[in-house]
Motif scaffolding. Structure first.
Motif, PDB file in Angstrom:
ATOM      1  N   PHE A   1       0.815  -1.202   0.000  1.00 46.33           N
ATOM      2  CA  PHE A   1       0.000   0.000   0.000  1.00 46.33           C
ATOM      3  C   PHE A   1       0.855   1.262   0.000  1.00 46.33           C
ATOM      4  CE2 PHE A   1      -3.104  -3.078   1.215  1.00 46.33           C
ATOM      5  CZ  PHE A   1      -4.287  -2.594   0.698  1.00 46.33           C
TER       6      PHE A   1
ATOM      7  N   ASN B   1       2.631   3.310  -3.868  1.00 47.42           N
ATOM      8  CA  ASN B   1       2.047   4.430  -4.594  1.00 47.42           C
ATOM      9  C   ASN B   1       1.111   5.200  -3.666  1.00 47.42           C
ATOM     10  OD1 ASN B   1       3.104   3.683  -7.323  1.00 47.42           O
ATOM     11  ND2 ASN B   1       1.841   1.867  -6.949  1.00 47.42           N
ATOM     12  N   LYS B   2       0.757   6.381  -4.106  1.00 47.29           N
ATOM     13  CA  LYS B   2      -0.205   7.154  -3.339  1.00 47.29           C
ATOM     14  C   LYS B   2      -1.553   6.459  -3.408  1.00 47.29           C
ATOM     15  CE  LYS B   2      -2.115  11.764  -2.736  1.00 47.29           C
ATOM     16  NZ  LYS B   2      -2.150  13.164  -3.252  1.00 47.29           N
ATOM     17  N   ILE B   3      -2.092   6.093  -2.274  1.00 49.43           N
ATOM     18  CA  ILE B   3      -3.310   5.298  -2.210  1.00 49.43           C
ATOM     19  C   ILE B   3      -4.540   6.194  -2.081  1.00 49.43           C
ATOM     20  CG2 ILE B   3      -4.536   3.511  -0.917  1.00 49.43           C
ATOM     21  CD1 ILE B   3      -2.084   2.533  -2.406  1.00 49.43           C
ATOM     22  N   GLN B   4      -5.564   5.894  -2.910  1.00 51.94           N
ATOM     23  CA  GLN B   4      -6.819   6.634  -2.805  1.00 51.94           C
ATOM     24  C   GLN B   4      -7.541   6.235  -1.521  1.00 51.94           C
ATOM     25  OE1 GLN B   4      -9.171   7.242  -6.487  1.00 51.94           O
ATOM     26  NE2 GLN B   4      -7.767   5.741  -7.405  1.00 51.94           N
ATOM     27  N   THR B   5      -8.334   7.166  -1.016  1.00 45.62           N
ATOM     28  CA  THR B   5      -9.024   6.944   0.251  1.00 45.62           C
ATOM     29  C   THR B   5     -10.514   7.191   0.106  1.00 45.62           C
ATOM     30  OG1 THR B   5      -7.076   7.564   1.532  1.00 45.62           O
ATOM     31  CG2 THR B   5      -9.186   7.666   2.661  1.00 45.62           C
TER      32      THR B   5
ATOM     33  N   TYR C   1      -6.160  -3.843  -7.282  1.00 49.05           N
ATOM     34  CA  TYR C   1      -6.276  -2.406  -7.090  1.00 49.05           C
ATOM     35  C   TYR C   1      -6.457  -2.129  -5.589  1.00 49.05           C
ATOM     36  CZ  TYR C   1      -7.191  -2.676 -12.116  1.00 49.05           C
ATOM     37  OH  TYR C   1      -7.100  -2.941 -13.460  1.00 49.05           O
ATOM     38  N   ASN C   2      -5.572  -1.315  -5.032  1.00 47.69           N
ATOM     39  CA  ASN C   2      -5.559  -1.066  -3.593  1.00 47.69           C
ATOM     40  C   ASN C   2      -6.106   0.312  -3.245  1.00 47.69           C
ATOM     41  OD1 ASN C   2      -4.167  -3.558  -3.081  1.00 47.69           O
ATOM     42  ND2 ASN C   2      -2.284  -2.589  -3.781  1.00 47.69           N
ATOM     43  N   PHE C   3      -6.817   0.397  -2.138  1.00 47.76           N
ATOM     44  CA  PHE C   3      -7.256   1.679  -1.596  1.00 47.76           C
ATOM     45  C   PHE C   3      -7.511   1.517  -0.102  1.00 47.76           C
ATOM     46  CE2 PHE C   3     -11.141  -0.485  -2.734  1.00 47.76           C
ATOM     47  CZ  PHE C   3     -12.100  -0.061  -1.826  1.00 47.76           C
TER      48      PHE C   3
ATOM     49  N   PHE D   1      -7.340  -1.330   5.036  1.00 49.66           N
ATOM     50  CA  PHE D   1      -6.645  -1.496   3.771  1.00 49.66           C
ATOM     51  C   PHE D   1      -7.423  -2.495   2.915  1.00 49.66           C
ATOM     52  CE2 PHE D   1      -3.481  -0.062   6.775  1.00 49.66           C
ATOM     53  CZ  PHE D   1      -2.866   0.969   6.062  1.00 49.66           C
TER      54      PHE D   1
ATOM     55  N   GLN E   1      -8.607  -4.140  -1.042  1.00 51.59           N
ATOM     56  CA  GLN E   1      -8.074  -4.492  -2.354  1.00 51.59           C
ATOM     57  C   GLN E   1      -9.177  -5.050  -3.251  1.00 51.59           C
ATOM     58  OE1 GLN E   1      -5.429  -8.140  -3.313  1.00 51.59           O
ATOM     59  NE2 GLN E   1      -3.977  -6.460  -2.957  1.00 51.59           N
TER      60      GLN E   1
END
Length: 404
Positions: A17, A20-24, A86-88, A99, A101
């Motif tokens: 996670f 990269n910059k993870i969307q929230t 795809y992670n967020f 967290f 996915q």
């Protein structure tokens, strides 16, 4: 060593996670809605911060599709492709992080059952109900003609007790061309089993067409039908079963003129509609939830658990024995007894032959009571899946046909 190993896994998960910059997605609750493609599922995802990552597995698809998660205050969308992750992060009350996915690998078991939406072959500007003719067979079941993947006509069983559409295994690549590409757990009245599945099929019934249909392959033996049409094929609409004119009516608009119908609460248990019924024996009532099962050709069945807990064994006249089996193929012996009085939907029936299981399946449903179409066919019925009610009205079969 075990503690160090778990610690390493946590570090790896966190680093995934952190790459990269993870969307929230912000939320004030742990109940999340999801839109997968064109299918919307309300409040189906329970946020689990203790799972890292908490994985949502998509249904199988080709090329790409859009996945959107909705909270009470926010939303987040991804245009996803097969065989990707795809992670967020879901941020709960601005304090707790979950967290999450999205997994689009095609060999994984999907988190949600695909919703089915049909289209009409012949389009019309007027919003109207859809009518499907059926034949009430000598086996007490509802039979409908239809096709799968442009096959010849197949005999579909309309089954309110089925949570999925089914193809008989022996027809695959003989009468019906399709590809087996997955598996799932099948839960039937006689237990549970692992069955093969096929995705992305086309189903046609009358003027209606379904795309991207998932089918369960079950090795039905000596059953008088080719396939099973689940009530889920019609979403949360109202389904009217009219035995007077032998037709299903799928209502796209609210139903009026319910004169003569009795209204009962409907409860969905493991995706199957249930209705409460009362057994009256020696002026004492025994009430519980019964699977409203048009796919069963029997009258009414109760589990040994229910019979034992309510001391019903040896309280009714024994008139024979029978064997039953569900979708797993396991046979169970039942005692056939005569019930003095049955109450269903505000109506009463007398001297009803019913079945009591001698032994229950080891992995069956929590509620294993069942009311079959040898009783249900005596009532015109409306199943309102939007508001969770069942409406019943006695029809011409109430006294003309014999209870077996």
């Amino acid at each position: 060593m075990k503690i160090k190993y778990l610690f390493l896994i946590l570090i790896v998960n966190q680093s995934v996670f952190a790459q990269n910059k993870i969307q929230t997605l912000k939320s004030n609750t742990k109940s999340i809605s999801i839109k997968e493609g064109e299918s919307f599922y309300k409040d189906v995802w329970d946020v689990s911060p203790e799972i890292n990552p908490d994985i949502f597995i998509t249904n199988r698809f080709k090329k790409s599709k859009k996945i959107t998660f909705y909270s009470d205050i926010d939303s987040i969308s991804f245009e996803v492709k097969p065989q990707k992750k795809y992670n967020f992060v879901i941020l709960i009350n601005n304090t707790e992080k979950a967290f999450t996915q999205i997994n689009t690998f095609q060999n994984e078991t999907p988190s949600l059952s695909p919703k089915l939406v049909y289209q009409r072959k012949k389009l019309t500007d007027k919003i109207e109900n859809d009518t499907i003719p059926f034949l009430l067979g000598q086996d007490n079941r509802i039979h409908i003609k239809g096709k799968i993947n442009s096959s010849e006509y197949l005999d579909f069983l309309f089954d309110t007790g089925a949570g999925a559409n089914v193809i008989t295994s022996s027809l695959i690549n003989t009468k019906v061309k399709l590809e087996i590409d997955g598996s799932s757990e099948n839960s039937g009245s006689d237990g549970k089993s692992i069955v093969q599945t096929s995705s992305n099929n086309i189903m046609e019934i009358g003027n209606l067409v379904w795309q991207n249909v998932s089918l369960v392959s079950i090795d039905y033996k000596n059953f008088p039908f080719d396939a099973v049409l689940s009530w889920k094929s019609f979403g949360n609409k109202s389904i009217e079963i009219d035995y007077n004119k032998n037709r299903l009516i799928i209502h796209n608009t609210p139903i009026g003129n319910l004169v003569g119908y009795s209204k009962s609460e409907m409860k969905l248990i493991e995706g199957i509609p249930y209705i409460k019924c009362k057994l009256i024996i020696n002026d004492k009532e025994y009430e519980t939830w019964y699977d409203f099962d048009t796919g069963s050709n029997a009258t009414l069945s109760i589990s040994q658990k229910f019979a034992s807990e309510n001391s019903l064994n040896n309280t009714m006249k024994n008139i024979g024995t029978a064997k039953t089996r569900g979708s797993t193929g396991i046979e169970f012996k039942q005692n056939k007894v005569l019930l003095p009085k049955l109450k269903i939907g505000g109506f009463e029936m007398y001297q009803v032959p019913i079945f009591v299981s001698e032994k229950d399946p080891e992995n069956g449903h929590e509620y294993n009571e069942n009311i079959g179409n040898n009783i249900l066919k005596r009532f015109d019925a409306i199943l309102d899946f939007k508001n969770n009610f069942i409406y019943l009205k006695p029809n011409q079969l109430m006294y003309k046909s014999t209870l077996d």
